[in-house]
Design an enzyme around this catalytic site. Structure first.
Site, PDB file in Angstrom:
ATOM      1  N   ALA A 180       0.837  -1.208   0.000  1.00  0.00           N
ATOM      2  CA  ALA A 180       0.000   0.000   0.000  1.00  0.00           C
ATOM      3  C   ALA A 180       0.869   1.254   0.000  1.00  0.00           C
ATOM      4  O   ALA A 180       0.573   2.231  -0.695  1.00  0.00           O
ATOM      5  CB  ALA A 180      -0.928  -0.011   1.208  1.00  0.00           C
ATOM      6  N   GLU A 181       1.952   1.232   0.787  1.00  0.00           N
ATOM      7  CA  GLU A 181       2.871   2.373   0.822  1.00  0.00           C
ATOM      8  C   GLU A 181       3.528   2.579  -0.539  1.00  0.00           C
ATOM      9  O   GLU A 181       3.712   3.711  -0.996  1.00  0.00           O
ATOM     10  CB  GLU A 181       3.940   2.148   1.894  1.00  0.00           C
ATOM     11  CG  GLU A 181       3.396   2.205   3.316  1.00  0.00           C
ATOM     12  CD  GLU A 181       4.405   1.776   4.356  1.00  0.00           C
ATOM     13  OE1 GLU A 181       4.134   1.956   5.549  1.00  0.00           O
ATOM     14  OE2 GLU A 181       5.472   1.254   3.978  1.00  0.00           O
ATOM     15  N   MET A 182       3.873   1.488  -1.196  1.00  0.00           N
ATOM     16  CA  MET A 182       4.479   1.571  -2.518  1.00  0.00           C
ATOM     17  C   MET A 182       3.510   2.222  -3.506  1.00  0.00           C
ATOM     18  O   MET A 182       3.886   3.121  -4.271  1.00  0.00           O
ATOM     19  CB  MET A 182       4.859   0.163  -3.013  1.00  0.00           C
ATOM     20  CG  MET A 182       5.469   0.151  -4.400  1.00  0.00           C
ATOM     21  SD  MET A 182       5.686  -1.538  -5.043  1.00  0.00           S
ATOM     22  CE  MET A 182       6.945  -2.167  -3.959  1.00  0.00           C
TER      23      MET A 182
END
Length: 366
Positions: A180-182
Site C-alpha cells: 500500500a505504501e508503494m
C-alpha cells in the site's frame, strides 16, 4: 506593526499626557484617556480573544477614568498578554509550516527486516539526517508517538516533500501495508529509491516499481557513496561527515549487512513443519510448508520426517519416508501440504516425541 501593538504604544503616550497627582495618589483622566479606552474595547470585542481576558479589561475600564493608575496598569497588562499570546500562536504556525515543508525520509520496510533496516537508519544518522526528519516505524524514536493514530500522524506531518526508501525483500512483497505504501508513493509521484536485500535482485522487483527504475543493492559500495551525496543534497546538510570517517562507517555497515545476508540465506528448497496436529504417533497428521527460494522450477521428490526427544536427540525408525508426486513449484512459490503419519516402529513410546524435523530431496526442472 499590528493594530494591537499600536494601541499599546498609544496607551503608553496617553499615560504620560493624562496622568495627574492628588493627595490620594496618581490617577488618569481626560478625553484622550477615554478615547483610548473606547478604541481598545471596540478592538477587543471585534476579535476572537479569550472572553475572560476581554471581560477583565472591560471591568477595569468601567472604573478607570478619574481613578487610580492601577486600573490603567491592569488594562495595559491584559493587552500585552493578548499580544504575547498572538505572537506565540504565529510562531507555532510558522514552526509547523516549516516542519511540514522540510524534506522527510520515509523508510518503507517489512518489520521482519528490522535487524538490517536498523543498520540502514543508523547510516543515515551518520550522514547527518536528524531523528525528527526520519519516519521509520520499527524504532520508537522514529515512529508514531504512543496514543497517536498512524494515518492521522502521517497525514499531518508529511507532504509531497518526502523521499521514500523502499527496502525490498520477499517479506516486503508479502506485506499488504508495504504494498500500500508503494502504491501511495507512486500515485503521489513522491521521489523514491528501491534498496534490495539479497537474494532478491532487480529481476524480482514487482508491483508499480519496475526493474528499470534506478535502484541499488543494500550492500553496494559505489551506490552507497552516491546515496550519501543525494541525501546531503535533499536535506541540505551543511556539516557533512568527512570522507575518511564516512568510509569507515560505510565499511562497518557493509560488513554487518553481509554477515546478516549470509546468516539468513535461505535453502534453495525449504520444507518446515508448521504444526504437529496430533500428539499420537498412530494416524497423526503434520502440516508442512514447502517453498522454492530459487528462480527455477523445481519438483519435490521425497520428504523424510524425523522425530526428536526433549533433549533434541533423533529417534530412529519412527516414520516412513514420503514420496511426493504431482507438486511442481514455480520460482519463489510456496505451498502447504498435509501428511498423515504412520509409525513403522511398533515398540515406540508416543510420549517421547517432542519435535519433528525434515530432510528433503528435489529435482531442478530449470
Amino acid at each position: 506593526m499590528s493594530q494591537l501593538e499600536e494601541l499599546i504604544q498609544e496607551g503608553e503616550k496617553v499615560k504620560q499626557s493624562c496622568y495627574h497627582n492628588s493627595e490620594y495618589g496618581g490617577y488618569l483622566d481626560g478625553e484622550a484617556y477615554e478615547m483610548w479606552i473606547a478604541k481598545c474595547t471596540i478592538y477587543l470585542e471585534q476579535k476572537e480573544f479569550p472572553k475572560s481576558q476581554v471581560d477583565k479589561f472591560k471591568t477595569a475600564a468601567s472604573s478607570a477614568v478619574g481613578n487610580s493608575v492601577s486600573y490603567y496598569e491592569q488594562m495595559i497588562g491584559i493587552l500585552k498578554a493578548i499580544l504575547a499570546m498572538k505572537l506565540d500562536t504565529v510562531q507555532s504556525v510558522r514552526h509547523l509550516h516549516d516542519f511540514k515543508d522540510k524534506p522527510k525520509l520515509f523508510i518503507s520496510h517489512s518489520s521482519k527486516d528490522k535487524e538490517v533496516c536498523n543498520k540502514l537508519v543508523d547510516l543515515f544518522h551518520d550522514i547527518g539526517v536528524q531523528t525528527q526528519d526520519i519516519f521509520y516505524s520499527s524504532l520508537e524514536e522514529h515512529g508514531v508517538p504512543l496514543g497517536e493514530d498512524f494515518l492521522d500522524y502521517i497525514k499531518e506531518r508529511f507532504n509531497n516533500n518526502v523521499f521514500v526508501i523502499f527496502v525490498l525483500s520477499r517479506d516486503f512483497y508479502e506485506s499488504k501495508i508495504c504494498l500500500a505504501e508503494m502504491g501511495a508513493a507512486w500515485v503521489k509521484s513522491a521521489e523514491y529509491l528501491p534498496i534490495l536485500i539479497p537474494p532478491i535482485n532487480y529481476q524480482d522487483m514487482e508491483g508499480v516499481i519496475r526493474p528499470t527504475k534506478n535502484s541499488m543493492l543494500i550492500n553496494d559500495v559505489k551506490k552507497l557513496d552516491s546515496l550519501k551525496t543525494k541525501i546531503e543534497s535533499i536535506f541540505d546538510i551543511q556539516s557533512a561527515i568527512d570522507f575518511q570517517r564516512w568510509q569507515r562507517k560505510r565499511d562497518e555497515y557493509i560488513d554487518a549487512i553481509n554477515v546478516f545476508i549470509e546468516g539468513n540465506r535461505p535453502n534453495d528448497f525449504d520444507v518446515h513443519i508448521v504444526e504437529f496436529l496430533d500428539t499420537h504417533v498412530k494416524n497423526s497428521r503434520v502440516k508442512l510448508k514447502m517453498k522454492n527460494n530459487t528462480r527455477r522450477v523445481i519438483k519435490p521428490v521425497e520428504i523424510e520426517i524425523y522425530a526428536k526427544d526433549e533433549e533434541n536427540n533423533e529417534i530412529k525408525d519412527v516414520f516412513d519416508d514420503y514420496l511426493v508426486t504431482s507438486i511442481i513449484l514455480k520460482p519463489f512459490e510456496e505451498t502447504v501440504l498435509y501428511l498423515d503419519l504412520n509409525s513403522n516402529n511398533q515398540n515406540f513410546k508416543k510420549r517421547k516425541i517432542k519435535k519433528l524435523s525434515t530432510h528433503n530431496e528435489w529435482d531442478d526442472l530449470g
